[in-house]
Design an enzyme around this catalytic site. Structure first.
Site, PDB file in Angstrom:
ATOM      1  N   HIS A   1       1.243   3.979  -3.212  1.00 49.63           N
ATOM      2  CA  HIS A   1       0.945   5.392  -2.970  1.00 49.63           C
ATOM      3  C   HIS A   1       2.181   6.286  -3.072  1.00 49.63           C
ATOM      4  CE1 HIS A   1      -2.962   3.875  -1.841  1.00 49.63           C
ATOM      5  NE2 HIS A   1      -3.391   5.107  -2.056  1.00 49.63           N
TER       6      HIS A   1
ATOM      7  N   TYR B   1       0.831  -1.204   0.000  1.00 49.71           N
ATOM      8  CA  TYR B   1       0.000   0.000   0.000  1.00 49.71           C
ATOM      9  C   TYR B   1       0.870   1.259   0.000  1.00 49.71           C
ATOM     10  CZ  TYR B   1      -4.165   2.795   0.888  1.00 49.71           C
ATOM     11  OH  TYR B   1      -5.204   3.691   0.775  1.00 49.71           O
TER      12      TYR B   1
ATOM     13  N   TYR C   1      -5.348  16.411  -0.507  1.00 47.35           N
ATOM     14  CA  TYR C   1      -5.756  15.031  -0.194  1.00 47.35           C
ATOM     15  C   TYR C   1      -4.591  14.319   0.487  1.00 47.35           C
ATOM     16  CZ  TYR C   1      -7.819  10.388  -1.223  1.00 47.35           C
ATOM     17  OH  TYR C   1      -8.363   9.129  -1.140  1.00 47.35           O
TER      18      TYR C   1
ATOM     19  N   TRP D   1      -7.246   1.373 -10.446  1.00 45.42           N
ATOM     20  CA  TRP D   1      -6.542   1.735  -9.203  1.00 45.42           C
ATOM     21  C   TRP D   1      -7.349   1.277  -7.989  1.00 45.42           C
ATOM     22  CZ3 TRP D   1      -1.885   3.568  -7.723  1.00 45.42           C
ATOM     23  CH2 TRP D   1      -1.773   4.076  -6.433  1.00 45.42           C
ATOM     24  N   TRP D   2      -8.656   1.571  -8.017  1.00 47.95           N
ATOM     25  CA  TRP D   2      -9.517   1.165  -6.908  1.00 47.95           C
ATOM     26  C   TRP D   2      -9.520  -0.351  -6.732  1.00 47.95           C
ATOM     27  CZ3 TRP D   2     -14.373   4.552  -8.243  1.00 47.95           C
ATOM     28  CH2 TRP D   2     -14.149   5.871  -7.838  1.00 47.95           C
TER      29      TRP D   2
END
Length: 114
Positions: A24, A20, A43, A80-81
């Site tokens: 990112h 993760y 964000y 991506w999701w």
């Protein structure tokens, strides 16, 4: 136009922390562009070392639902999701994916000062 502040949480699978963080650190340019085009600014995602991911963002547009529909219509964002959803567990009963909405739990703001 007023800024809408949004905070959300989701749970990270313990085995997925390294992956993760890696994805990112290298967010796909198409995803970053779509976020910007959908009026999301400032964000951030934080990890609390106890499986919870905490995200904050500012929405600066005037039609949140329309912008989120644009986000969901982007095939690269959906890809991506799918990748990141596989690393997460939703705290929302019945949630199936980010694509279906309601994957991240939206939090109520109880205090703000600037």
């Amino acid at each position: 136009m007023p800024v809408r502040r949004i905070a959300q949480i989701v749970h990270l699978k313990p085995s997925a922390l390294a992956a993760y963080k890696e994805c990112h650190a290298n967010v796909w340019p198409e995803v970053l562009q779509q976020i910007k085009e959908c009026n999301i600014r400032d964000y951030s995602i934080f990890y609390d070392n106890d499986r919870t991911l905490f995200a904050t963002m500012k929405y600066v547009g005037d039609d949140y639902e329309c912008d989120m529909a644009k986000m969901a219509a982007n095939p690269k964002v959906r890809e991506w999701w799918a990748m990141t959803d596989g690393m997460q567990e939703s705290p929302n009963p019945g949630a199936t994916s980010s694509e279906g909405g309601g994957w991240w739990k939206v939090l109520d703001e109880v205090f703000y000062t600037d």
